[in-house]
Write an enzyme that holds these catalytic residues in place. Structure first.
Site, PDB file in Angstrom:
ATOM      1  CG  HIS A  39      37.980  41.819  32.441  1.00 20.37           C
ATOM      2  ND1 HIS A  39      37.196  42.284  31.413  1.00 20.37           N
ATOM      3  CD2 HIS A  39      37.346  42.199  33.580  1.00 20.37           C
ATOM      4  CE1 HIS A  39      36.139  42.919  31.903  1.00 20.37           C
ATOM      5  NE2 HIS A  39      36.204  42.872  33.222  1.00 20.37           N
ATOM      6  CD  GLU A  40      38.307  41.019  37.059  1.00 19.70           C
ATOM      7  OE1 GLU A  40      38.205  42.154  37.586  1.00 19.70           O
ATOM      8  OE2 GLU A  40      37.349  40.431  36.510  1.00 19.70           O
TER       9      GLU A  40
END
Lengths: 502, 502
Positions: free
Chosen positions: B266-267
Site C-alpha cells: 500500500h505505502e
C-alpha cells in the site's frame, strides 16, 4: 528568568526561530550521514542551503540589530543569561555585517568547491590540485580578518572565534611548554625496548557484538538513550538537535576492536556535555558548548583520561573478554591496558596516541599561524609540514596524502580550529586534577564502575552552564587558576613512564 | 520550462523556500515517528510548529500576493506548469486570507488538543469526552466554509479540498450505485457456506523474515531503495521529502504474516507515484500527488488489485512459503489466495476487506455530510453510526471505541477526507480496466513477476504529471470517460463470486 520586557521577548523569538531552523538543518545533515537515500542528496543539499541562509539572514536582520541596540542600552538591568546572549549575538552580528555580502558569497562557493577538490587531492596525494584553493582560502580569510579588525596578530582574530579571548601569545607559551616536555618523552619511549604487543586487537571482532558493547559503555558513563541515539557513519560525530536529543555516531571496524569503543566514548563525552545543559537554557542560544576547547575537554577526558585508564579496564575488560573469549581469552587486563596506551609516532592525527596527538596539533598550529600571518607561503607548506614531522616525531610522510592533505579543516576554511583539540586535552587534565582533590576515591569509583558521580560533578561545574560562562570563567571557577598545561604534562609523563617502565 | 521572467523567478523562489521548509518539517515528523528519542519530542514539536507557521506565512505573504497578481495579469502567456502552480497557489492564498488570523489560531489550538483527547476517548470508549471538541470542530469548520464561500452545499466546499471539483451530487450518485451493489454482495457472502480458512495466517512468523520479504516485494514492484527507505512505525505511512527521497514505513506483527505485506504494498504504491514524478517538476509545487483520491488509487491498486490477485501469488507465494516452510508448507497457493481475500463484515475500517471497505467509507461520508450540512447533531452521531453499521454490514459496535471513535480524522479537522479512500478504489479499478485493454497480457506479466511494465504504464499516464493535471483530467485522458464506479463493482463482484463460488 524574570518577567521579560517586550524587546527581550522579541529577541528570544528571533533566537528561537533560528534554533528551530538549526534543529531542522542538523537533522537533515544527520540523516544524510546516517541513512538518507543516495539520490535525494542533491535536492536535500539545496534545501539545507536555503534554510541555512535564512538563519544567517536572521542573525544580521534589521530586527536583530534593533533588538541588540535596545538591549544594550539597558544592559545592566538584564539578567546573566540575557547578557551573555546579547554579547554573543552582537559578536556574530558584527562579524557578519562587516563582510561585504558579495565577498561572503564568493567565499561560500570557494569553500564548498575546495572541500570536493581536497578530497580528490588527498586520495591522489596531489597537493598541486588543492594548492590554488588553499591559497585563495588564506587570502580571503586574511581579508575577512582585516574587515573584522586585527587583534595582536591576524591569527589572534581566528583563535578568538573558537576559543574566545585566547591569544597567540598565551598559546605560544602553552604549546612551547608542552612541546618541550613531550618531544623528549616520545624519544624516550622510542628508545625503550619495552614494546607492548597490540596484535590481538586486530583480529576479527564480530560487529554486532561491538555495537552491543559500545551501547553498554555509553550507558555506563551516563549517556541517556531516551535523549539521544547511537548510529553508524563514515566519520563518527556528535550532533545536538535540541537539549533532549543529542545524537552520536560511531564506526565499527571488524579488524579493530577498540576503534569503535574509543570513538563512542569520545562522542559520548561530547554528548554528556550537551545532554546535561540546564533545561532552563533549552530554548536559548546558550544551550550549546561554550567553546570547542571545552567541548573537546569532555570528549577527550571520557575517551582517554577515564576511558584509557587502568581502573576503567579493571572494571570493564571482563565484559569485553566475555564477549570475545576466542580473541581475548588469553590476554590479561594489563596486556590490554598497555596495548591501548602504546605510544608510537605516526603520520595520521586521528590515529595518534594520547602523547603524540598533541604534537600533531602543535605542528598544525605553528603552520597555520605562519600562513595567516604571512610568514609562510602555501608553496612552501608541504616541505614545512614534512620537516616538522621529522623534527617533532621522527617520521616523514612519503606523500602529501598522509601529510599535509590529511585533514579536511583547511578546505572548509576552519583555520584556527586545530588548537581546540589540544586545549581539550589540557583542560581535561586540569579538571581531572581538581576532581581528584574533591573526590579522592575517584579511581576506586571508576574501578567499581561507579561513573555517574563523575558525570554529575562535571554537570555541576561545566555542563549545566552551556555557553553561559566563558571557557576562562569555567576553568577558573572550577580550579582557581587559568589554563595550565602542566597538568597534562604530568599526567602523560606519569602514565607513559609507568607503562614503558622508564 | 522556457526562460523565466523576473516575476516567475520570484514566484519560484518563494515556492522553493516553502519546499525547503516542508522537506525539513517532513523529515522532523518522519524522525519522530521512526526513531527520535522520546525526551526530545516536546522541543521538536515546538520547532515543527515554528517552521510550519513560516510556510503558512509565506503562502499568504504580501510578496506572494503581488507575484500572483502579476502572473495572473499575463496568465495566457505562461506555460502549463506555471499556470497550474499559479492556480493552486491562488486557491491556497485565498483560502488562508479569508480566515481571520485569530480564528485560525483558535482552530489550531482546538485541533491539536482534540487529537490528544480523541486518543483518550477512543481508549476508554467514551464519546462524551470527545463530544465537545467535535462539536467545536464542526462549528468552526462551518464558519470557515462560510468565509470561503459555500458551493452547492457546505460539504461540497470541503470535498473540493481533497478531490478538486468533485461535488456531493456526483458522489451521492456514485456511492449510491456502489452501495446498491455491494450491500447485497456482502449478504450473499454471509449466506454462503463457503468460508475460507485463514487461521494459518495467524501463526508465529519471524519478524526479521517478514522484513526481508517486504523489502523483496517492494523491489519487485519497482520501489527504488536508492530514492527512499523502508522503516517501522506504529502506523504505516509514506512521506515524500523530495522527489528522490520518498520514504515508507510498515508495521510487523508476529502473529499476522500478511499485515506488513499489504501495508508495505500500500505505502509502496503511494511511493511509486511520488518517485516517478517528472524530474522537471522536482523544484516546483507540482511535485506531489494531484489529489488524495488519485494517490489512494495507486496505493490501493498495488495493495489489492495487483497485490491480492491470484496471479501475483502464483508468482510470489513460493517465495513466502520458502521463508516459512513450517507455517505454510501444507498450505497451497489457492488456499492462501482465498484466505487473503475473504470477505467478512467487521467493525474496524483499517482491517476491512476490499468489498466491505467501501461500505465503511460510505457510512462516514453520509454521516459527515449530515453533520456539516446541519442534518445531524453530534449528540445523535454515535447512534446514527451504530445503526448504519447494522443496516449496511449487519453488525453493531459494542462500544464507541470500536465505533464512531475509531478514526483520527475528525479530531484534526479532516472532514471531507474519507471519500478519497473509496475514490481510490474506483479510480484504481477503472484504470486497471484500461490497462488490460492496452496490455492484454497483464495477468501473464504479473504471474511472471514482470511488474515493471505496469509501473511504467502508470508513470506514463499518472505519475509523471505530479499535480500538473487535475484528477478529472488524468482519468479522462487515460480512459476517455469520467470517474465510473461500475468498474469497481464489476471487479469486486467477479472476484468475490469466484472465491465464494456464488
Amino acid at each position: 528568568m524574570t518577567t521579560l520586557s517586550t524587546v527581550e521577548q522579541q529577541f528570544l523569538d528571533i533566537i528561537s526561530k533560528m534554533k528551530a531552523y538549526s534543529e531542522a538543518v542538523s537533522l537533515m545533515q544527520w540523516d544524510l550521514r546516517t541513512g538518507a537515500p543516495r539520490k535525494g542528496a542533491e535536492l536535500r543539499s539545496e534545501a539545507i542551503g536555503k534554510i541555512s541562509s535564512e538563519v544567517f539572514k536572521l542573525s544580521v536582520s534589521e530586527e536583530m540589530g534593533e533588538c541588540l541596540d535596545q538591549l544594550e542600552s539597558q544592559f545592566d538591568s538584564l539578567d546573566a543569561p540575557m547578557k551573555k546572549m546579547v554579547k554573543d549575538a552582537r559578536k556574530e552580528y558584527n562579524r557578519s555585517k562587516l563582510i561585504p555580502p558579495t565577498l561572503y558569497e564568493e567565499y561560500v562557493v570557494l569553500t564548498s568547491k575546495a572541500e570536493t577538490i581536497w578530497e580528490e587531492a588527498k586520495d591522489k596525494g596531489d597537493f598541486e590540485l588543492f594548492k590554488p584553493y588553499l591559497q585563495n582560502i588564506i587570502k580571503m580569510t586574511q581579508q575577512f580578518i582585516d574587515y573584522w579588525g586585527v587583534k595582536d596578530t591576524r591569527y589572534d582574530t581566528l583563535l578568538d572565534m573558537y576559543e574566545p579571548n585566547l591569544t597567540t601569545a598565551q598559546l605560544d607559551g602553552i604549546f612551547g611548554q608542552l612541546k618541550d616536555k613531550l618531544v623528549p618523552l616520545v624519544h624516550e619511549v622510542q628508545q625503550s625496548t619495552n614494546k607492548p604487543d597490540a596484535s590481538f586487537l586486530q583480529e576479527a571482532y564480530n560487529i554486532e557484538t561491538q555495537k552491543d558493547f559500545s551501547s553498554y559503555l555509553l550507558g555506563e558513563i551516563g549517556y541517556d538513550f531516551e535523549a539521544g541515539r547511537l548510529d553508524e557513519s563514515a566519520h563518527p560525530f556528535m550532533i545536538g538537535l535540541n537539549t533532549q536529543d543529542i545524537r552520536i555516531t560511531t564506526k565499527y571496524l571488524e579488524n579493530d576492536v577498540t576503534s569503535a569503543v574509543f570513538s563512542s566514548l569520545h562522542e559520548g563525552g561530547h554528548a554528556l556535555y550537551e545532554q546535561n545543559i540546564s533545561p532552563e537554557l533549552a530554548r536559548t542560544s546558550l544551550a550549546t558548548g561554550t567553546s570547542m576547547g571545552i567541548h573537546e575537554s569532555q570528549s577527550r577526558l571520557w575517551e582517554n583520561i577515564v576511558g584509557r585508564s587502568r581502573e576503567f579496564w579493571k572494571r570493564y575488560y571482563g565484559e569485553l573478554q566475555r564477549r570475545y573469549p576466542e580473541q581475548l581469552g588469553n590476554v590479561d587486563v594489563e596486556q590490554f591496558y598497555c596495548a591501548i596506551n602504546r605510544v608510537e609516532p605516526s603520520l595520521i592525527r586521528i590515529e595518534a596516541d594520547e602523547v603524540t596527538y598533541n604534537l600533531h596539533i602543535i605542528i598544525r598550529y605553528e603552520l597555520e599561524k605562519m600562513l595567516i600571518n604571512d610568514n609562510l607561503s602555501v608553496e612552501e607548506l608541504p616541505e614545512a609540514w614534512n620537516s616538522k614531522y621529522e623534527s617533532y616525531l621522527g617520521i616523514r610522510p612519503s606523500h602529501d596524502g598522509e601529510g599535509v592533505l590529511q585533514d579536511v579543516h583547511w578546505s572548509f576554511g576552519g583555520l584556527g580550529y586545530f588548537p581546540s583539540y589540544s586545549l581539550g586535552n589540557m583542560y581535561g587534565a586540569q579538571m581531572m586534577n581538581k576532581l581528584r582533590q574533591e573526590m579522592p576515591d575517584v579511581d576506586a569509583k571508576i574501578e567499581a564502575g561507579d561513573l555517574l558521580p563523575i558525570k554529575d560533578w562535571f554537570t555541576e561545574h561545566v555542563y549545566q552552564y552551556g555557553s553561559l560562562l566563558t571557557p576562562a570563567e569555567i576553568i577558573e571557577k572550577m580550579t582557581g587558576e587559568s589554563l595550565n598545561p602542566q597538568y597534562l604534562v604530568d599526567y602523560l609523563t606519569a602514565k607513559t613512564k609507568d607503562i614503558y617502565k622508564l
